[in-house]
Enzyme design. Sequence first.
Site, PDB file in Angstrom:
ATOM      1  N   HIS A 131       0.410 -15.213 -25.563  1.00 54.03           N
ATOM      2  CA  HIS A 131       0.680 -16.152 -25.967  1.00 54.03           C
ATOM      3  C   HIS A 131      -0.015 -16.286 -27.488  1.00 54.03           C
ATOM      4  O   HIS A 131      -0.689 -17.670 -28.207  1.00 54.03           O
ATOM      5  CB  HIS A 131      -0.700 -17.150 -25.350  1.00 54.03           C
ATOM      6  CG  HIS A 131       0.155 -19.249 -25.132  1.00 54.03           C
ATOM      7  ND1 HIS A 131       1.154 -18.930 -25.451  1.00 54.03           N
ATOM      8  CD2 HIS A 131      -0.587 -20.402 -25.848  1.00 54.03           C
ATOM      9  CE1 HIS A 131       1.588 -19.742 -25.908  1.00 54.03           C
ATOM     10  NE2 HIS A 131       0.434 -20.966 -25.384  1.00 54.03           N
ATOM     11  N   HIS A 240      -6.476 -18.964 -25.740  1.00 53.89           N
ATOM     12  CA  HIS A 240      -5.877 -19.792 -25.749  1.00 53.89           C
ATOM     13  C   HIS A 240      -5.266 -18.882 -27.331  1.00 53.89           C
ATOM     14  O   HIS A 240      -7.015 -18.146 -27.613  1.00 53.89           O
ATOM     15  CB  HIS A 240      -5.790 -20.848 -26.907  1.00 53.89           C
ATOM     16  CG  HIS A 240      -4.389 -21.893 -25.764  1.00 53.89           C
ATOM     17  ND1 HIS A 240      -4.117 -22.342 -24.775  1.00 53.89           N
ATOM     18  CD2 HIS A 240      -2.796 -22.202 -26.529  1.00 53.89           C
ATOM     19  CE1 HIS A 240      -3.450 -23.503 -24.424  1.00 53.89           C
ATOM     20  NE2 HIS A 240      -2.310 -22.714 -25.755  1.00 53.89           N
ATOM     21  N   SER A 353      -9.458 -23.974 -25.891  1.00 51.22           N
ATOM     22  CA  SER A 353      -9.192 -23.481 -27.668  1.00 51.22           C
ATOM     23  C   SER A 353     -10.128 -22.589 -27.332  1.00 51.22           C
ATOM     24  O   SER A 353     -11.288 -22.349 -27.456  1.00 51.22           O
ATOM     25  CB  SER A 353      -8.895 -24.955 -27.753  1.00 51.22           C
ATOM     26  OG  SER A 353      -9.327 -23.982 -29.282  1.00 51.22           O
ATOM     27  N   GLU A 542       1.823 -21.963 -18.896  1.00 49.28           N
ATOM     28  CA  GLU A 542      -0.029 -22.230 -18.926  1.00 49.28           C
ATOM     29  C   GLU A 542      -0.179 -23.111 -17.630  1.00 49.28           C
ATOM     30  O   GLU A 542      -0.486 -24.414 -18.054  1.00 49.28           O
ATOM     31  CB  GLU A 542       0.495 -22.572 -20.470  1.00 49.28           C
ATOM     32  CG  GLU A 542       0.602 -21.996 -20.743  1.00 49.28           C
ATOM     33  CD  GLU A 542       1.109 -22.370 -22.929  1.00 49.28           C
ATOM     34  OE1 GLU A 542      -0.113 -22.720 -22.977  1.00 49.28           O
ATOM     35  OE2 GLU A 542       1.973 -23.001 -23.014  1.00 49.28           O
ATOM     36  N   TYR A 585       3.897 -26.035 -19.630  1.00 44.95           N
ATOM     37  CA  TYR A 585       2.321 -26.602 -18.573  1.00 44.95           C
ATOM     38  C   TYR A 585       2.501 -27.036 -17.799  1.00 44.95           C
ATOM     39  O   TYR A 585       3.125 -27.622 -16.890  1.00 44.95           O
ATOM     40  CB  TYR A 585       1.922 -27.852 -19.768  1.00 44.95           C
ATOM     41  CG  TYR A 585       0.840 -27.613 -21.069  1.00 44.95           C
ATOM     42  CD1 TYR A 585      -0.259 -26.490 -21.798  1.00 44.95           C
ATOM     43  CD2 TYR A 585       2.114 -26.877 -22.184  1.00 44.95           C
ATOM     44  CE1 TYR A 585      -0.744 -26.187 -22.836  1.00 44.95           C
ATOM     45  CE2 TYR A 585       1.833 -25.622 -23.120  1.00 44.95           C
ATOM     46  CZ  TYR A 585      -0.170 -25.547 -23.552  1.00 44.95           C
ATOM     47  OH  TYR A 585      -0.376 -25.228 -24.719  1.00 44.95           O
TER      48      TYR A 585
END
Length: 780
Positions: A131, A240, A353, A542, A585
């Site tokens: 990713h 991520h 994140s 995801e 997602y």
Amino acid sequence: MKPLYFSNILVWRPCAAACFWVSLLALMLTQKGTLSTSNYLVAMGSYDITGPAADVNMMGYANMEQITSGIHFRLRARTFIVSEPQGKRVVFVNLDACMASQLVTIKVLERLKARYGDLYTEKNVAISGIHTHAGPGGYLQYVVYIVTSMGFVRQSFNVIVDGIEQSIIQAHENLRPGSIFVNKGELINAGVNRSPSAYLNNPAEERNKYNYDVDKEMTLLKFVDEEWGPVGSFNWFATHGTSMSRTNSLISGDNKGAAARFMEDWFDQDKAESGGPNEFGTNRPPRRISNIISNHHNNHHELLELAASFDAPLGRKVTKYLSVSRRVRSAFRQGDKPRFVSAFCQTNCGDVSPNVLGAFCIDSGLSCDFNHSTCGGRNELCYGQGPGYPDEFESTRIIGERQFKKACRPFSTASEQLKGKVDYRQAFVDFSKLEVTVTKEGGGNEVVKTCPAAMGFAFAAGTTDGPGAFDFKQGDDKGNPFWRLVRNVLKTPGKEQVECQSPKPILLDTGEMKEPYDWAPSVLPIQILRIGQFVILSVPSEFTTMAGRRLRDAVKTALTSADDGEFNGGIHVVIAGLTNAYSQYVTTFEEYQMQRYEGASTLYGPHTLGAYIQEFKKLASALIHGQLVEPGPQPPDLLNKQLGFLPPVIMDTTPPGVNFGDARSDVPKNTTFRRGNVVTVVFWSACPRNDPMTEGTFALVEVLRGKDDWVPVHDDDDFCLLFKWSRPSKLSSRSHATIEWRIPESAAPGVYRIRHFGASKSLLGSIHHFTGSSSAFVVA
């Protein structure tokens, strides 16, 4: 913003103590006897998938202005194969790419079938993306994922397919007796929840079972060759690939690609120097290369005289083989010894994140709005900040280093050996119209349905890792009239679709858009791979933190409740995200109601997670009972329908009297640099799309050994060396390569030079490789 560069020394020092035990155990395992009895055949493979370093839109942020123009470090496909000696086998490929692609998977399997028959199929091959948002796009087959890249980019696609195939071939040809160990560790500071308001909508009793609102656990496999000792390490951890920002234009594997480099380089370098990776025990950072650099130059005046005798030669034509053969990492190979391969794989990273300092408004410095991630009502001003803020290169290094450091301990202390069957189950499922049985809130069951794919208004708002534009915002469950009118020009969703997707206000009804070909997938692959007590759930999407927890728990319960004691010793279940295909997602039902970015990007409606859990439980039951499963509907192969509008390279030119590879801006004469300085050289160059230099390099730093033997020490796969490419104007046939070397603290005193490799295209279409060199300079 002043760009920061950093040397490898910064990567190594903090993990000296943490990795000492890695060194000790690895050294023990390289002796005559290993610590376990081999029960599988194991092998690793690794191959370059960097692709076009110019002109191609990057995949991930959907920012049309984010176009490749150089290399931070290269991308790779890393593979492991595990086989029972006389039984089944599984293949797992970890890609330094944004995600897997259904079309890539189809074409890789076609090649494997032509080469190996039915040995490798969609059932036992998993291809997973890390990713990164800093790799070339244009390699997926559905319209919505290639719009920003001006359609399909054949070169991106071919490089990835070739690299996956080559990495699998490498592993296949090196299958040897070996063992696999599993271990876990907790990594606290490499990820935060970027949609906490959605997470808080999950039931309190469920949230109370966990200490954090993101998964902090890393699960690691260590592969040990019966003869050579450790040969590989694959781990799964959720964060991520967005340490590099939406304005970056250098190809990069982001934090997970960085972590893989750090672990592989450390292992290979120290092994080459000392016979075993033990340098961390001395608290001395590993050198980038083995002891090939003489340190006998103590007289600075002699070094200057020696450097002055090497003027910058004119650029010249060379064979491509020259550039490939000069790569640095090939120096670490030792005869028939397998290459050590380390992969940092992706899992349920949907709401996680790496920008761990939090999200702040760039105009005021205040925290963004909690529910909508806006600043004064605008999403464009709200950005997540990484630990190296404001420098994205430093943030990438730090988050990569944290994952690398954490992987050291479970690697070194792994003692639980995988034992038992190698097996797999796989099916294709049409998620656009699946009936799902769910539990009603008051008790009992009801049957609901998934929906054709659609993206909500909040999708266009982006995230704090990469905000969108205009007046979109996260948490929008209504939409607005203007954008509804714009949407209706493309496709107006029908009443049934609107009700099915509720409370998502539909911005793009992608599942029902079919011109010029499908905009979004409907048929998706799901897969379970088993190696003893270790189970991989391959998902083409995801998953958010809680969605992933629910899926793992459901499959673990299904396996252990019906296994007749087979997993009494424990079972490890990991999710491999973004695998074999891509469909955005998956949130929980409760998170979907909040319509943050992740909920708006959950394509098949509020019951998408329920559908995954239902279908994976079927696979788990079939796996544990030895039953076959229905293959399901085949996904389409849309290769022949692909449209691509990226203009080709017409030709490359230089000014009259200038050769490709000539130095346009050289190092000053009689210059001495010191560690930490930046050396910059600009060459007359050509478009990198002419040849991506697969398994080669565009940039090289060499040191003088003796009187005339130049030895490579850094290439464009190193953090301390940046390759930047540019044109003086958009339509110009002339171009420049800027190579920047931040001299590492580990650099030995000596005479150095910087080289550039490339390939030019003539008006008649012929390709000519070239090289150029800077003047020699001194590092003191």
